[in-house]
Design an enzyme around this catalytic site. Structure first.
Site, PDB file in Angstrom:
ATOM      1  N   TYR A  53     -24.709  37.032 -15.038  1.00 12.91           N
ATOM      2  CA  TYR A  53     -25.455  36.559 -13.868  1.00 12.91           C
ATOM      3  C   TYR A  53     -24.552  35.888 -12.863  1.00 12.91           C
ATOM      4  O   TYR A  53     -23.572  35.293 -13.244  1.00 12.91           O
ATOM      5  CB  TYR A  53     -26.557  35.564 -14.290  1.00 12.91           C
ATOM      6  CG  TYR A  53     -27.614  36.140 -15.179  1.00 12.91           C
ATOM      7  CD1 TYR A  53     -27.723  37.514 -15.397  1.00 12.91           C
ATOM      8  CD2 TYR A  53     -28.524  35.311 -15.846  1.00 12.91           C
ATOM      9  CE1 TYR A  53     -28.713  38.036 -16.233  1.00 12.91           C
ATOM     10  CE2 TYR A  53     -29.514  35.823 -16.668  1.00 12.91           C
ATOM     11  CZ  TYR A  53     -29.595  37.186 -16.858  1.00 12.91           C
ATOM     12  OH  TYR A  53     -30.571  37.683 -17.686  1.00 12.91           O
ATOM     13  N   SER A 234     -38.961  39.015 -17.280  1.00 16.96           N
ATOM     14  CA  SER A 234     -39.681  39.645 -16.157  1.00 16.96           C
ATOM     15  C   SER A 234     -41.190  39.681 -16.402  1.00 16.96           C
ATOM     16  O   SER A 234     -41.829  40.732 -16.257  1.00 16.96           O
ATOM     17  CB  SER A 234     -39.132  41.051 -15.872  1.00 16.96           C
ATOM     18  OG  SER A 234     -37.800  40.981 -15.412  1.00 16.96           O
ATOM     19  N   LEU A 236     -43.504  38.706 -14.618  1.00 18.55           N
ATOM     20  CA  LEU A 236     -44.269  39.061 -13.408  1.00 18.55           C
ATOM     21  C   LEU A 236     -43.826  40.408 -12.851  1.00 18.55           C
ATOM     22  O   LEU A 236     -44.158  40.743 -11.703  1.00 18.55           O
ATOM     23  CB  LEU A 236     -44.081  37.985 -12.320  1.00 18.55           C
ATOM     24  CG  LEU A 236     -44.690  36.616 -12.596  1.00 18.55           C
ATOM     25  CD1 LEU A 236     -44.406  35.662 -11.417  1.00 18.55           C
ATOM     26  CD2 LEU A 236     -46.195  36.725 -12.829  1.00 18.55           C
ATOM     27  N   GLY A 237     -43.060  41.183 -13.640  1.00 15.37           N
ATOM     28  CA  GLY A 237     -42.551  42.453 -13.111  1.00 15.37           C
ATOM     29  C   GLY A 237     -41.775  42.202 -11.821  1.00 15.37           C
ATOM     30  O   GLY A 237     -42.002  42.857 -10.808  1.00 15.37           O
ATOM     31  N   GLY A 239     -41.988  39.739  -9.809  1.00 22.59           N
ATOM     32  CA  GLY A 239     -42.815  39.179  -8.725  1.00 22.59           C
ATOM     33  C   GLY A 239     -43.962  40.076  -8.317  1.00 22.59           C
ATOM     34  O   GLY A 239     -44.890  39.647  -7.618  1.00 22.59           O
ATOM     35  N   LEU A 241     -46.527  41.257  -9.921  1.00 21.57           N
ATOM     36  CA  LEU A 241     -47.872  40.887 -10.380  1.00 21.57           C
ATOM     37  C   LEU A 241     -48.498  39.733  -9.589  1.00 21.57           C
ATOM     38  O   LEU A 241     -49.684  39.434  -9.766  1.00 21.57           O
ATOM     39  CB  LEU A 241     -47.840  40.570 -11.882  1.00 21.57           C
ATOM     40  CG  LEU A 241     -47.779  41.813 -12.781  1.00 21.57           C
ATOM     41  CD1 LEU A 241     -47.302  41.457 -14.196  1.00 21.57           C
ATOM     42  CD2 LEU A 241     -49.153  42.506 -12.856  1.00 21.57           C
ATOM     43  N   GLY A 243     -49.002  40.114  -6.624  1.00 22.78           N
ATOM     44  CA  GLY A 243     -49.792  40.882  -5.658  1.00 22.78           C
ATOM     45  C   GLY A 243     -49.165  40.920  -4.277  1.00 22.78           C
ATOM     46  O   GLY A 243     -49.697  41.558  -3.357  1.00 22.78           O
TER      47      GLY A 243
HETATM   48  N1  NAP Z   1     -32.340  40.149 -21.026  1.00 24.01           N
HETATM   49  C1  NAP Z   1     -32.440  40.812 -19.891  1.00 24.01           C
HETATM   50  O1  NAP Z   1     -31.978  41.947 -19.761  1.00 24.01           O
HETATM   51  C2  NAP Z   1     -33.138  40.159 -18.728  1.00 24.01           C
HETATM   52  C3  NAP Z   1     -33.550  40.940 -17.635  1.00 24.01           C
HETATM   53  C4  NAP Z   1     -34.220  40.311 -16.589  1.00 24.01           C
HETATM   54  C5  NAP Z   1     -34.450  38.935 -16.640  1.00 24.01           C
HETATM   55  N2  NAP Z   1     -34.019  38.191 -17.706  1.00 24.01           N
HETATM   56  C6  NAP Z   1     -34.262  36.723 -17.781  1.00 24.01           C
HETATM   57  O2  NAP Z   1     -35.620  36.465 -17.451  1.00 24.01           O
HETATM   58  C7  NAP Z   1     -35.688  35.591 -16.318  1.00 24.01           C
HETATM   59  C8  NAP Z   1     -36.921  35.939 -15.527  1.00 24.01           C
HETATM   60  O3  NAP Z   1     -36.873  37.300 -15.098  1.00 24.01           O
HETATM   61  P1  NAP Z   1     -37.452  37.690 -13.681  1.00 24.01           P
HETATM   62  O4  NAP Z   1     -36.857  36.804 -12.643  1.00 24.01           O
HETATM   63  O5  NAP Z   1     -37.315  39.162 -13.534  1.00 24.01           O
HETATM   64  O6  NAP Z   1     -39.001  37.261 -13.917  1.00 24.01           O
HETATM   65  P2  NAP Z   1     -40.322  37.610 -13.087  1.00 24.01           P
HETATM   66  O7  NAP Z   1     -41.257  36.486 -13.373  1.00 24.01           O
HETATM   67  O8  NAP Z   1     -40.808  38.963 -13.393  1.00 24.01           O
HETATM   68  O9  NAP Z   1     -39.877  37.586 -11.557  1.00 24.01           O
HETATM   69  C9  NAP Z   1     -39.479  36.386 -10.971  1.00 24.01           C
HETATM   70  C10 NAP Z   1     -39.396  36.565  -9.457  1.00 24.01           C
HETATM   71  O10 NAP Z   1     -40.688  36.845  -8.925  1.00 24.01           O
HETATM   72  C11 NAP Z   1     -40.905  36.086  -7.740  1.00 24.01           C
HETATM   73  N3  NAP Z   1     -41.936  35.088  -8.087  1.00 24.01           N
HETATM   74  C12 NAP Z   1     -41.913  34.201  -9.107  1.00 24.01           C
HETATM   75  N4  NAP Z   1     -43.014  33.463  -9.143  1.00 24.01           N
HETATM   76  C13 NAP Z   1     -43.789  33.863  -8.136  1.00 24.01           C
HETATM   77  C14 NAP Z   1     -45.063  33.464  -7.685  1.00 24.01           C
HETATM   78  N5  NAP Z   1     -45.730  32.501  -8.290  1.00 24.01           N
HETATM   79  N6  NAP Z   1     -45.572  34.121  -6.610  1.00 24.01           N
HETATM   80  C15 NAP Z   1     -44.894  35.106  -5.980  1.00 24.01           C
HETATM   81  N7  NAP Z   1     -43.656  35.512  -6.376  1.00 24.01           N
HETATM   82  C16 NAP Z   1     -43.118  34.908  -7.447  1.00 24.01           C
HETATM   83  C17 NAP Z   1     -39.570  35.448  -7.400  1.00 24.01           C
HETATM   84  O11 NAP Z   1     -38.780  36.374  -6.646  1.00 24.01           O
HETATM   85  P3  NAP Z   1     -38.847  36.455  -5.050  1.00 24.01           P
HETATM   86  O12 NAP Z   1     -39.104  35.091  -4.511  1.00 24.01           O
HETATM   87  O13 NAP Z   1     -37.538  37.023  -4.661  1.00 24.01           O
HETATM   88  O14 NAP Z   1     -39.977  37.389  -4.759  1.00 24.01           O
HETATM   89  C18 NAP Z   1     -38.922  35.313  -8.760  1.00 24.01           C
HETATM   90  O15 NAP Z   1     -37.512  35.244  -8.711  1.00 24.01           O
HETATM   91  C19 NAP Z   1     -34.335  35.776 -15.621  1.00 24.01           C
HETATM   92  O16 NAP Z   1     -33.959  34.699 -14.797  1.00 24.01           O
HETATM   93  C20 NAP Z   1     -33.416  35.912 -16.805  1.00 24.01           C
HETATM   94  O17 NAP Z   1     -33.120  34.634 -17.337  1.00 24.01           O
HETATM   95  C21 NAP Z   1     -33.389  38.805 -18.749  1.00 24.01           C
END
Ligand code: NAP
Length: 346
Positions: A53, A234, A236-237, A239, A241, A243
């Site tokens: 990262y 992920s 929230l997919g 972000g 989900l 919407g």
């Molecule tokens: N092991 C692996 O291969 C792997 C892969 C992916 C992630 N991870 C880990 O999992 C963590 C989370 O993954 P992710 O960031 O993909 O999770 P996620 O919950 O699917 O997406 C988070 C993103 O969605 C948006 N968001 C978050 N809350 C929101 C809300 N309440 N309303 C609207 N938009 C919102 C933000 O991006 P924006 O503001 O840019 O829209 C945020 O950065 C990572 O930081 C990492 O530590 C691991």
């Protein structure tokens, strides 16, 4: 906040885990510090990072997220309050800048990776050290089916586990886990540990959320029976989900607006499923993102739900989802939508 046992250890982790991969890319160090302060003050004692990262990964930001966390430990002196998870990168041709340009899960790479992560993190131990993805062909990162193309499986699992055992013996690592792993790989690691050939994997960090419930097919049973719980990433997919991308919207600064090559959660059936989940949430007076997160946190095979946030408003809401309980009626409709849109975004 609820706390859950990490594997069969005595380590208690918060059901919400703080994701970090936007720090050093979408978020500055100052914003990351604010997130860490807030999360810890609100009971989130479990944080997840990786040597790879910030995301999207590139040479200039490789290791930057770990550095930011290390700077926070130095500034705040609260290392002992945090259960810190990080990961060693597996092979990927996108990373000519990692070690000798061909990251592997062999002894040399794993031990070198632990050492450099410890330096960046300014700590002398990592609570949970995870293999970020497997060396062999497996059905991770968007693949639902299994279609191996390579004949070389890379480093034997025995060697990777042996290297992890060494890191544990040296006191650099307390516990170990897998990520983006399959049922076969996880069970092989657990069987090796049970035969005395290395430490026991305590967790499986895989993608899981309303848009991708494929973990339930094989791994959920492993998680429960083997006490090797899911750390859901992920949720929230990315972000979706919430919407906010519905009706073709492209919110300024949001991940999928900025990084067009992220396509995993942008499939046509994913859009349809998202519209249905968002409507369900709104019909019940729930915030769609909080509903999606509460669903993940509430699954019996989940140890922790790894949230991500780029703003404090998102962070507050996402941590707040720990206090949301979904009614039987909402859960029933979720199942009905899932039957119609099964694994739209594997
Ligand atoms: N092991 C692996 O291969 C792997 C892969 C992916 C992630 N991870 C880990 O999992 C963590 C989370 O993954 P992710 O960031 O993909 O999770 P996620 O919950 O699917 O997406 C988070 C993103 O969605 C948006 N968001 C978050 N809350 C929101 C809300 N309440 N309303 C609207 N938009 C919102 C933000 O991006 P924006 O503001 O840019 O829209 C945020 O950065 C990572 O930081 C990492 O530590 C691991």
């Amino acid at each position: 906040m609820q706390y859950r046992r990490l594997g069969r250890t005595d380590i208690k982790v918060s059901a919400i885990c703080l994701g970090t991969m936007t720090w050093g890319e979408q978020n500055t160090e100052a914003q990351a510090f604010e997130q860490m302060d807030y999360a810890l003050d609100h009971g989130v004692n479990f944080w997840d990072t990786a040597e790879m990262y910030a995301v999207p990964p590139r040479k200039e930001t490789y290791g930057r997220t770990e550095e930011i966390i290390g700077n926070w430990f130095k500034a705040r002196g609260r290392r002992d309050k945090v259960v810190l998870a990080t990961k060693v990168a597996g092979p990927d041709e996108r990373f000519p800048y990692i070690r000798d340009g061909k990251p592997r899960l062999n002894r040399k790479h794993i031990l070198a990776a632990v050492e450099t992560s410890l330096k960046r993190l300014r700590t002398d131990y990592i609570d949970l050290y995870q293999l970020h993805w497997a060396e062999r062909d497996t059905n991770a990162f968007g693949k639902l089916g299994y279609a191996p193309v390579r004949t070389d499986d890379g480093t034997p699992l025995e060697e990777s586990l042996d290297a992890l055992a060494e890191a544990v013996r040296f006191g650099m690592v307390r516990q170990v886990g897998v990520s983006n792993e399959s049922t076969w790989g996880t069970m092989r690691y657990l069987a090796l540990a049970d035969a005395g050939k290395g430490p026991r994997m305590v967790s499986i960090q895989n993608a899981y959320g309303l848009l991708n419930r494929s973990f339930e097919v094989g791994l959920a049973e492993v998680a429960v029976r083997e006490s090797c719980g899911l750390l859901a990433y992920s949720p929230l997919g990315m972000g979706v989900l919430s919407g906010k991308y519905l009706d073709g919207a492209e919110p300024a600064g949001a991940r999928l607006t900025v990084y067009k090559h992220f396509k995993r959660y942008r499939t046509p059936s994913g859009v349809e499923a998202t519209a249905a989940y968002v409507k369900l949430a709104r019909d019940h007076g729930l915030d769609p993102a909080q509903m999606a997160l509460a669903f993940v946190t509430g699954r019996p095979f989940v140890t922790a739900n790894i949230i991500g946030a780029t703003t404090m408003e998102q962070l507050r809401s996402n941590i707040g989802s720990a206090g949301v309980t979904l009614s039987a009626e909402v859960l029933e409709v979720i199942e009905a939508i899932h039957r119609l849109h099964t694994y739209p975004c594997p």
